[in-house]
Design an enzyme around this catalytic site. Structure first.
Site, mmCIF file in Angstrom:
data_model
loop_
_atom_site.group_PDB
_atom_site.id
_atom_site.type_symbol
_atom_site.label_atom_id
_atom_site.label_comp_id
_atom_site.label_asym_id
_atom_site.label_seq_id
_atom_site.Cartn_x
_atom_site.Cartn_y
_atom_site.Cartn_z
ATOM 1 N N HIS A 85 0.830 -1.220 0.000
ATOM 2 C CA HIS A 85 0.000 0.000 0.000
ATOM 3 C C HIS A 85 0.860 1.264 0.000
ATOM 4 O O HIS A 85 0.497 2.276 0.595
ATOM 5 C CB HIS A 85 -0.950 0.028 1.199
ATOM 6 C CG HIS A 85 -1.950 -1.083 1.221
ATOM 7 N ND1 HIS A 85 -3.225 -0.964 0.724
ATOM 8 C CD2 HIS A 85 -1.854 -2.363 1.672
ATOM 9 C CE1 HIS A 85 -3.879 -2.103 0.884
ATOM 10 N NE2 HIS A 85 -3.071 -2.975 1.450
ATOM 11 N N ASN A 158 -10.343 -2.752 2.429
ATOM 12 C CA ASN A 158 -10.023 -2.779 1.003
ATOM 13 C C ASN A 158 -11.288 -2.552 0.185
ATOM 14 O O ASN A 158 -12.391 -2.564 0.725
ATOM 15 C CB ASN A 158 -9.440 -4.153 0.623
ATOM 16 C CG ASN A 158 -7.950 -4.273 0.946
ATOM 17 O OD1 ASN A 158 -7.274 -3.285 1.216
ATOM 18 N ND2 ASN A 158 -7.449 -5.485 0.907
HETATM 19 FE FE1 HDE Z 1 -2.570 -4.835 5.393
HETATM 20 N N1 HDE Z 1 -0.758 -4.072 5.892
HETATM 21 N N2 HDE Z 1 -1.951 -6.662 5.979
HETATM 22 N N3 HDE Z 1 -4.329 -5.672 4.755
HETATM 23 N N4 HDE Z 1 -3.196 -3.061 4.774
HETATM 24 C C1 HDE Z 1 -0.370 -2.794 5.735
HETATM 25 O O1 HDE Z 1 0.761 -1.491 7.313
HETATM 26 C C2 HDE Z 1 -0.872 -6.914 6.730
HETATM 27 C C3 HDE Z 1 -4.684 -6.975 4.832
HETATM 28 C C4 HDE Z 1 -4.450 -2.734 4.367
HETATM 29 O O2 HDE Z 1 -3.222 3.469 3.936
HETATM 30 C C5 HDE Z 1 0.957 -2.503 6.358
HETATM 31 O O3 HDE Z 1 1.176 0.727 7.577
HETATM 32 C C6 HDE Z 1 -0.835 -8.306 7.089
HETATM 33 C C7 HDE Z 1 -6.101 -7.146 4.612
HETATM 34 C C8 HDE Z 1 -4.498 -1.342 3.998
HETATM 35 O O4 HDE Z 1 -1.600 3.304 5.389
HETATM 36 C C9 HDE Z 1 1.321 -3.824 7.037
HETATM 37 C C10 HDE Z 1 -1.920 -8.869 6.489
HETATM 38 C C11 HDE Z 1 -6.574 -5.885 4.376
HETATM 39 C C12 HDE Z 1 -3.224 -0.855 4.244
HETATM 40 C C13 HDE Z 1 0.163 -4.704 6.646
HETATM 41 C C14 HDE Z 1 -2.624 -7.837 5.800
HETATM 42 C C15 HDE Z 1 -5.460 -4.983 4.470
HETATM 43 C C16 HDE Z 1 -2.435 -1.953 4.734
HETATM 44 C C17 HDE Z 1 1.989 -1.935 5.442
HETATM 45 C C18 HDE Z 1 -2.331 -10.339 6.482
HETATM 46 C C19 HDE Z 1 -8.015 -5.478 4.065
HETATM 47 C C20 HDE Z 1 -2.721 0.547 3.999
HETATM 48 C C21 HDE Z 1 2.153 -0.488 5.830
HETATM 49 C C22 HDE Z 1 -2.819 -10.777 7.683
HETATM 50 C C23 HDE Z 1 -8.940 -5.745 5.105
HETATM 51 C C24 HDE Z 1 -3.018 1.468 5.139
HETATM 52 C C25 HDE Z 1 1.325 -0.310 6.976
HETATM 53 C C26 HDE Z 1 -2.571 2.868 4.787
HETATM 54 C C27 HDE Z 1 -1.085 -1.841 5.129
HETATM 55 C C28 HDE Z 1 0.082 -5.980 7.074
HETATM 56 C C29 HDE Z 1 -3.791 -8.080 5.036
HETATM 57 C C30 HDE Z 1 -5.608 -3.573 4.257
HETATM 58 C C31 HDE Z 1 2.673 -4.382 6.668
HETATM 59 C C32 HDE Z 1 0.233 -8.968 7.914
HETATM 60 C C33 HDE Z 1 -6.898 -8.449 4.650
HETATM 61 C C34 HDE Z 1 -5.701 -0.576 3.461
HETATM 62 O O5 HDE Z 1 1.360 -3.686 8.416
#
Ligand code: HDE
Length: 705
Positions: A85, A158
């Site tokens: 992201h 999302n």
């Molecule tokens: Fe994320 N995800 N994610 N994700 N995600 C990040 O956090 C992670 C997942 C989502 O505008 C990171 O600050 C893991 C689902 C958004 O700043 C990180 C798993 C959904 C954003 C991270 C998921 C999301 C992130 C990277 C699996 C939808 C951007 C930078 C379990 C429900 C937020 C940060 C923004 C960002 C980890 C899966 C949505 C690395 C481990 C499912 C919208 O922490």
């Protein structure tokens, strides 16, 4: 927009006037009322054009503290971009609650009708780096930070309601596979490569999400036209401590809309910032983007009876089964003052919940609750990232945390621990058993094991349901994108394995893709962990085209004009579109504009080379006879028309512009998507036709591969 200088306090030190900003920063006021340039230490700078040198043409002096400070700061301007992201765009706004929801939750934003909670929202793509184009085929992040009166609640969702994987432990593998291949460092912002499809084809649980990502949902027209989802099942908890399961939805008030893949590819070249520009322009022009918050509420009984596990993030609950109740609206009404300070430094954490909102055991959510806090430390460099204004709560907050990099807020007074025997304000904050956050006391137990529950085993039934719920044109787009992506995969076995998986979704789809790839035969279906159910009822809510927008509002139409263009038609069009709240952009051979038939100069918004038709939802070609003659041999003009035609857009035209259509190989009477504007009510007919969005009947004729 408010003028920040209004908030400035003016003080006098000796002869110098000094302005003090709201952040406490000071500026000396020099010539003509402008603040004097200073170093970060506040020393006034006399010369910002030349380094300090020994002699006119001599070496630079090390003591040039202004130069060294300026370059030092510049050298450290970047912070690590988000691992995923990275490419995103944010805005401020508010959430307005329609009616009290006190029976189901004690969460602050839902307590009163009309109650407004400030929010910051960041939209994003997932795979691309920070500078990647907006129209990548990808999931879009839809992260909402609600600054409630009981702390920040981050709903980090999302634009697709399911995810690729069921367990957070696979996230690093998924993201490694999706991003650039590590040896070559490409492709950028694209899953069309071996690594992604190798992983995806070996992970049948990703199939449902793949259907969404290969659908038009992954190439939205703009953030304003896409849905958002909290994805996981969460809990709402009321004041009596009773829990209700909930899935969160954001429904765009302007309706859903996507672009075509060929259009996305061209948009990425024409305007890599297409989505962020759209959001910026909409907010700046007062057309505030809006979504309604929808809740799917259900209880344990439903969860037990439902065909799938509500803790499995690769599954939806069809809206037809559990209706989405609209409980409030999200309005984005303010762009950021500074992209870095707000959009880049905003730190969403799924663990940020407030009393009345709680987690479930969804294994993805549980893993995310660790990941987000952890990632902020490496991105923002300090546990004090919570003190950055965009991340700080807007309600009172107090604790004994102290020190660390960049600590701006420290405990005041002698006491920085609890319990302490002091009294009054100087004794510091205390826990509050009544109002404090209480975790829902779910009863947990069982063997400690690494195991995937049997209730997570069905990987194909909802993928099949999604496909069956689409209109034929949307199904075609899904097949086309599978063929496109898999055609970029070098290893034939990966292509075949993916098609073998898709046989469990829909045989016809698998056969179409196999044919599109030129496979010698359709491979046999891969074994499925659970027998796919192909009898699930279709869910019309899953289709974009089955849910057309109610109006044209928020769309943008491009008008190609030349010198001599009929001024009356331009005026009529401008009026008709303004009445529909549609933006009209003027595209002309020169940015200075065109002199219309009434002799008046109409300034242009775009020079034709910078205003291709992909930027617009529909176009009108208004060239005069002389203008048409001038532009007839022009390649860009031909593209303007032939692309609009190929992208199934409605095209309005005047008689004098017909040679341009002919030159672009578009017969003016080819289909009903071409609307003559000269006749009686021509403009009104065109505007009405545009309500349909695109003229889809054309697609099968213009897309032969
Ligand atoms: Fe994320 N995800 N994610 N994700 N995600 C990040 O956090 C992670 C997942 C989502 O505008 C990171 O600050 C893991 C689902 C958004 O700043 C990180 C798993 C959904 C954003 C991270 C998921 C999301 C992130 C990277 C699996 C939808 C951007 C930078 C379990 C429900 C937020 C940060 C923004 C960002 C980890 C899966 C949505 C690395 C481990 C499912 C919208 O922490």
């Amino acid at each position: 927009m408010s003028d920040s200088s209004d908030n400035r306090e003016r003080v006098t030190y000796g002869d110098e006037k000094v302005e003090r900003g709201s952040g406490g920063e000071t500026h000396q006021v020099g010539a003509r009322g402008r603040p004097t340039l200073t170093t970060a230490q506040g020393a006034p700078v006399a010369d910002d054009q030349n380094t300090l040198r020994v002699g006119e043409r001599g070496p630079a002096a090390l003591e040039d503290f202004h130069f060294r400070e300026k370059i030092f700061h510049f050298d450290h301007e970047r912070i690590p971009e988000r691992v995923v992201h990275a490419r995103g765009y944010g805005a401020h706004g508010y959430f307005e609650n329609y009616a009290p929801l006190t029976d189901i939750t004690r969460a602050d934003p839902f307590q009163k009708a009309g109650q407004r909670t400030p929010v910051f929202v960041r939209f994003s793509t997932v795979a691309g780096n920070k500078g990647s184009p907006d129209l990548a085929r990808d999931v879009r992040g839809f992260a909402v930070k609600l600054y409630t009166q009981e702390g920040n609640w981050d709903l980090v969702g999302n634009n697709i309601p399911v995810f690729f994987i069921q367990d957070a432990i696979k996230f690093p593998d998924l993201i490694h596979a999706a991003k650039q291949e590590p040896d070559r460092g490409f492709p950028q912002a694209a899953t069309a490569h071996d690594n992604f499809w190798d992983f995806a084809s070996l992970m049948p649980e990703s199939t449902h999400m793949l259907m969404w990502v290969m659908s038009d949902r992954a190439i939205p027209r703009s953030f304003r036209f896409m849905e958002g989802f909290g994805v996981h099942t969460f809990r709402l908890v009321n004041a009596a401590g009773e829990s209700t399961f909930v899935k969160f939805h954001w429904k765009p008030v302007l309706g859903m809309q996507s672009v075509l893949w060929n259009e996305a590819v061209k948009l990425n070249g024409a305007d890599p910032d297409f989505h962020r520009r759209d959001l910026w322009d909409a907010i700046q022009s007062g057309n505030f983007p809006e979504w309604e918050l929808g809740l799917q509420l259900f209880d344990d009984d439903f969860a037990d009876e439902f065909d799938f596990d509500v803790l499995d993030a690769t599954k939806i609950i069809p809206e037809e089964l559990v209706p989405v109740q609209r409980v409030g609206r999200l309005v984005l009404d303010r762009v950021v003052d500074n992209f870095f300070a707000e959009t880049e430094q905003v730190a969403f954490c799924t663990q940020n919940v407030v009393p009345g909102i709680d987690f479930t055991n969804d294994p993805l959510l549980q893993g995310r609750n660790f990941s987000y806090l952890d990632t902020q430390l490496s991105r923002l460099g300090s546990p004090n990232f919570t003190q950055i204004p965009v991340n700080a709560p807007k309600c009172p907050f107090a604790n004994f945390q102290q020190d660390g990099h960049m600590a701006m807020i420290n405990p005041v007074g002698q006491v920085n621990f609890e319990p302490n025997s002091k009294t009054g304000a100087s004794s510091g904050p205390r826990e509050n058993p009544k109002a404090g956050y209480r975790t829902y006391p779910a009863v947990e137990g069982g063997e400690m094991r690494r195991v995937r529950p049997a209730s997570f085993a069905d990987h194909y039934s909802q993928a099949a349901q999604f496909y069956a719920s689409q209109t034929p044109i949307e199904q075609k787009h899904i097949a086309d994108s599978f063929v496109f992506e898999l055609s970029k995969v070098d290893t034939p076995a990966i292509r075949e394995r993916m098609v073998a998986n898709l046989r469990n979704v829909n045989d016809q789809l698998a056969a179409t893709i196999a044919d599109g790839l030129g496979l010698p035969q359709v491979p046999p279906a891969s074994p499925a962990a659970a027998e796919p159910r192909l009898d699930l009822p279709i869910s019309p809510a899953l289709s974009i085209l089955r849910n057309p927008p109610e109006s044209l509002a928020g769309r943008k139409i491009g008008a190609l004009v030349t010198d001599g263009t009929n001024a009356a038609i331009v005026a009529k069009l401008a009026d008709a579109l303004a009445a529909e709240n549609v933006v009209l952009e003027i595209v002309a051979p020169k940015i200075g504009g065109a002199k219309l038939s009434d002799g008046k100069l109409l300034p242009a918004d775009q020079k034709i080379d910078g205003g291709p038709s992909v930027l617009y939802d529909a176009v009108v070609v208004l060239a005069s006879a002389a203008g048409a003659e001038l532009l007839a041999p022009d390649a860009t003009t031909k593209d303007f028309i032939s692309d609009a035609f190929a992208h199934c857009k409605f095209i309005g035209y005047v008689d004098s512009a017909v040679p341009l259509l002919d030159g672009a190989g578009v017969a003016p009477d080819a289909d009903d998507g071409l609307v003559p504007l000269n006749g009686r009510n021509g403009v009104a007919k065109f505007v009405k036709a545009c309500q349909a969005g695109r003229f889809w009947d054309r697609e099968l004729l213009v897309d032969q591969t």
